[in-house]
Design a protein around this motif. Structure first.
Motif, PDB file in Angstrom:
ATOM      1  N   GLU A 155       0.832  -1.194   0.000  1.00 32.10           N
ATOM      2  CA  GLU A 155       0.000   0.000   0.000  1.00 32.10           C
ATOM      3  C   GLU A 155       0.872   1.252   0.000  1.00 32.10           C
ATOM      4  OE1 GLU A 155      -3.977   1.706   2.217  1.00 32.10           O
ATOM      5  OE2 GLU A 155      -2.778   0.155   3.178  1.00 32.10           O
ATOM      6  N   LYS A 156       0.596   2.156  -0.937  1.00 29.05           N
ATOM      7  CA  LYS A 156       1.367   3.372  -1.094  1.00 29.05           C
ATOM      8  C   LYS A 156       0.438   4.543  -1.393  1.00 29.05           C
ATOM      9  CE  LYS A 156       5.483   1.031  -2.921  1.00 29.05           C
ATOM     10  NZ  LYS A 156       6.434   0.940  -4.066  1.00 29.05           N
ATOM     11  N   LEU A 157       0.839   5.726  -0.956  1.00 29.85           N
ATOM     12  CA  LEU A 157       0.040   6.921  -1.183  1.00 29.85           C
ATOM     13  C   LEU A 157       0.968   8.114  -1.388  1.00 29.85           C
ATOM     14  CD1 LEU A 157      -2.678   8.436  -1.260  1.00 29.85           C
ATOM     15  CD2 LEU A 157      -2.503   8.664   1.232  1.00 29.85           C
ATOM     16  N   ARG A 158       0.765   8.824  -2.492  1.00 25.25           N
ATOM     17  CA  ARG A 158       1.475  10.063  -2.779  1.00 25.25           C
ATOM     18  C   ARG A 158       0.464  11.109  -3.233  1.00 25.25           C
ATOM     19  NH1 ARG A 158       7.164   9.219  -3.901  1.00 25.25           N
ATOM     20  NH2 ARG A 158       7.676   6.999  -4.070  1.00 25.25           N
ATOM     21  N   LEU A 159       0.766  12.376  -2.955  1.00 28.96           N
ATOM     22  CA  LEU A 159      -0.045  13.484  -3.454  1.00 28.96           C
ATOM     23  C   LEU A 159       0.606  14.043  -4.710  1.00 28.96           C
ATOM     24  CD1 LEU A 159      -0.781  15.365  -0.113  1.00 28.96           C
ATOM     25  CD2 LEU A 159      -2.279  13.791  -1.327  1.00 28.96           C
ATOM     26  N   VAL A 160      -0.211  14.317  -5.718  1.00 27.84           N
ATOM     27  CA  VAL A 160       0.260  14.857  -6.991  1.00 27.84           C
ATOM     28  C   VAL A 160      -0.432  16.192  -7.228  1.00 27.84           C
ATOM     29  CG1 VAL A 160       0.508  14.468  -9.469  1.00 27.84           C
ATOM     30  CG2 VAL A 160       0.565  12.521  -7.884  1.00 27.84           C
ATOM     31  N   THR A 161       0.342  17.239  -7.587  1.00 27.63           N
ATOM     32  CA  THR A 161      -0.258  18.556  -7.786  1.00 27.63           C
ATOM     33  C   THR A 161       0.252  19.214  -9.063  1.00 27.63           C
ATOM     34  OG1 THR A 161       1.456  19.750  -6.545  1.00 27.63           O
ATOM     35  CG2 THR A 161      -0.421  18.909  -5.295  1.00 27.63           C
ATOM     36  N   HIS A 162      -0.619  20.025  -9.651  1.00 31.23           N
ATOM     37  CA  HIS A 162      -0.278  20.927 -10.753  1.00 31.23           C
ATOM     38  C   HIS A 162      -0.829  22.294 -10.365  1.00 31.23           C
ATOM     39  CE1 HIS A 162       0.975  17.652 -13.454  1.00 31.23           C
ATOM     40  NE2 HIS A 162      -0.034  16.972 -12.938  1.00 31.23           N
ATOM     41  N   ASN A 163       0.082  23.218 -10.003  1.00 26.79           N
ATOM     42  CA  ASN A 163      -0.325  24.529  -9.496  1.00 26.79           C
ATOM     43  C   ASN A 163      -0.237  25.584 -10.595  1.00 26.79           C
ATOM     44  OD1 ASN A 163      -0.478  23.219  -7.069  1.00 26.79           O
ATOM     45  ND2 ASN A 163       1.178  24.332  -6.088  1.00 26.79           N
ATOM     46  N   PHE A 164      -1.311  26.344 -10.762  1.00 25.38           N
ATOM     47  CA  PHE A 164      -1.367  27.461 -11.704  1.00 25.38           C
ATOM     48  C   PHE A 164      -1.695  28.716 -10.896  1.00 25.38           C
ATOM     49  CE2 PHE A 164      -2.491  23.612 -13.951  1.00 25.38           C
ATOM     50  CZ  PHE A 164      -1.772  23.693 -15.127  1.00 25.38           C
ATOM     51  N   GLY A 165      -0.749  29.654 -10.833  1.00 23.37           N
ATOM     52  CA  GLY A 165      -0.957  30.799  -9.963  1.00 23.37           C
ATOM     53  C   GLY A 165      -0.448  32.093 -10.548  1.00 23.37           C
ATOM     54  N   PHE A 166      -0.712  33.166  -9.822  1.00 22.55           N
ATOM     55  CA  PHE A 166      -0.194  34.475 -10.169  1.00 22.55           C
ATOM     56  C   PHE A 166       0.105  35.213  -8.873  1.00 22.55           C
ATOM     57  CE2 PHE A 166      -4.670  35.100  -9.496  1.00 22.55           C
ATOM     58  CZ  PHE A 166      -4.773  36.347  -8.890  1.00 22.55           C
ATOM     59  N   GLY A 167       0.928  36.256  -8.975  1.00 21.58           N
ATOM     60  CA  GLY A 167       1.274  36.959  -7.748  1.00 21.58           C
ATOM     61  C   GLY A 167       2.087  38.200  -8.034  1.00 21.58           C
ATOM     62  N   LEU A 168       2.669  38.735  -6.964  1.00 24.45           N
ATOM     63  CA  LEU A 168       3.433  39.982  -7.040  1.00 24.45           C
ATOM     64  C   LEU A 168       4.791  39.809  -6.369  1.00 24.45           C
ATOM     65  CD1 LEU A 168       0.653  42.525  -5.977  1.00 24.45           C
ATOM     66  CD2 LEU A 168       1.406  42.032  -8.310  1.00 24.45           C
ATOM     67  N   PHE A 169       5.816  40.386  -6.994  1.00 22.60           N
ATOM     68  CA  PHE A 169       7.103  40.623  -6.362  1.00 22.60           C
ATOM     69  C   PHE A 169       7.131  42.101  -5.961  1.00 22.60           C
ATOM     70  CE2 PHE A 169       8.767  37.240  -9.441  1.00 22.60           C
ATOM     71  CZ  PHE A 169       8.692  36.229  -8.482  1.00 22.60           C
ATOM     72  N   ILE A 170       7.226  42.369  -4.673  1.00 24.75           N
ATOM     73  CA  ILE A 170       7.208  43.739  -4.182  1.00 24.75           C
ATOM     74  C   ILE A 170       8.595  44.078  -3.635  1.00 24.75           C
ATOM     75  CG2 ILE A 170       6.121  45.363  -2.591  1.00 24.75           C
ATOM     76  CD1 ILE A 170       3.679  43.509  -2.596  1.00 24.75           C
ATOM     77  N   LYS A 171       9.237  45.063  -4.216  1.00 23.36           N
ATOM     78  CA  LYS A 171      10.590  45.440  -3.808  1.00 23.36           C
ATOM     79  C   LYS A 171      10.574  46.033  -2.410  1.00 23.36           C
ATOM     80  CE  LYS A 171      14.572  48.143  -5.366  1.00 23.36           C
ATOM     81  NZ  LYS A 171      15.077  49.100  -6.412  1.00 23.36           N
ATOM     82  N   LEU A 172      11.490  45.561  -1.578  1.00 25.55           N
ATOM     83  CA  LEU A 172      11.614  46.069  -0.215  1.00 25.55           C
ATOM     84  C   LEU A 172      12.647  47.182  -0.164  1.00 25.55           C
ATOM     85  CD1 LEU A 172      11.625  42.684   1.702  1.00 25.55           C
ATOM     86  CD2 LEU A 172       9.700  44.229   1.380  1.00 25.55           C
ATOM     87  N   LYS A 173      12.454  48.099   0.770  1.00 24.99           N
ATOM     88  CA  LYS A 173      13.430  49.172   0.950  1.00 24.99           C
ATOM     89  C   LYS A 173      14.722  48.609   1.526  1.00 24.99           C
ATOM     90  CE  LYS A 173       9.972  52.804   1.685  1.00 24.99           C
ATOM     91  NZ  LYS A 173       9.485  53.854   2.608  1.00 24.99           N
ATOM     92  N   SER A 174      15.827  49.230   1.187  1.00 24.47           N
ATOM     93  CA  SER A 174      17.131  48.783   1.688  1.00 24.47           C
ATOM     94  C   SER A 174      17.204  48.984   3.193  1.00 24.47           C
ATOM     95  CB  SER A 174      18.250  49.577   1.004  1.00 24.47           C
ATOM     96  OG  SER A 174      18.209  49.386  -0.389  1.00 24.47           O
TER      97      SER A 174
END
Length: 212
Positions: free
Chosen positions: A193-212
């Motif tokens: 008996e074996k069990l694995r999770l399989v995923t295909h992720n489709f996403g969007f998002g933001l890269f927000i620049k941080l102050k130095s």
């Protein structure tokens, strides 16, 4: 133990902030399924994938010019599957929610005008925070069950494209696919008996620049 794990995640994020350049916010849809084999080593027929949601918050910094970046963050993901067994006239459904720590590395391949194209790999360590199994008209709690209530490790690979929408913000779209490690180990040579999770992720998002 789980509370300690959450505190370690938060602590790692704050310690990483000093050297980070970008805050990463991401959400999207995940097509998830179970790669399941019974004790005879046979795959379960009529097991179908489901559409779930995921979210990610983290930090990203370059480690070599603008070509290679490393990221660290937390992800909240839901996984599930549905199926039936016509031989015994049964219906079953799983839905689980996991919280994890995610480490990633991405490489920029090329750019076309303002569009940048990347390949990416991630490793995440996740634990279940909620889960149910529905068998016909009966619902079972999966938290505490040996098959699910254990640290789950995911390896994913994919690609994304980003585009600057302002001086400090980039929009990106991303695909990541992967499979977890085996969630149940055989206890004897006859138990396959074996069990694995399989995923295909489709996403969007933001890269927000941080102050130095």
């Amino acid at each position: 133990m789980k509370k300690l794990y959450i505190l370690l995640i938060i602590g790692n994020l704050f310690s990483f902030q000093a050297n980070s350049q970008q805050l990463v916010l991401e959400t999207g849809k995940a097509i998830t399924s179970f790669d399941y084999k019974n004790s005879q080593g046979n795959q379960l027929d009529n097991l179908q994938s489901t559409n779930q949601n995921y979210m990610y918050v983290g930090y990203r910094t370059k480690i070599f010019k603008d070509f290679i970046h490393v990221s660290l963050g937390t992800n909240y993901s839901t996984y599930g599957a549905i199926g039936s067994d016509t031989s015994v006239n049964s219906y079953f459904e799983w839905e689980t929610s996991y919280l994890g720590l995610n480490l990633g590395l991405d490489f920029r391949l090329f750019n076309i005008k303002k569009f940048n194209f990347y390949v990416k790999g991630t490793f995440s360590s996740e634990f279940i925070i909620q889960g149910t199994q529905t068998l016909n008209n009966t619902v079972y709690d999966l938290v505490g069950e040996d098959d699910f209530d254990q640290t789950n490790y995911f390896f994913r690979a994919g690609t994304f494209i980003d585009y600057p929408i302002s001086e400090n913000v980039k929009l990106f779209i991303q695909y990541m696919g992967g499979k977890s490690k085996q969630m149940r180990n055989s206890v004897s040579n006859s138990d396959q008996e074996k069990l694995r999770l399989v995923t295909h992720n489709f996403g969007f998002g933001l890269f927000i620049k941080l102050k130095s």
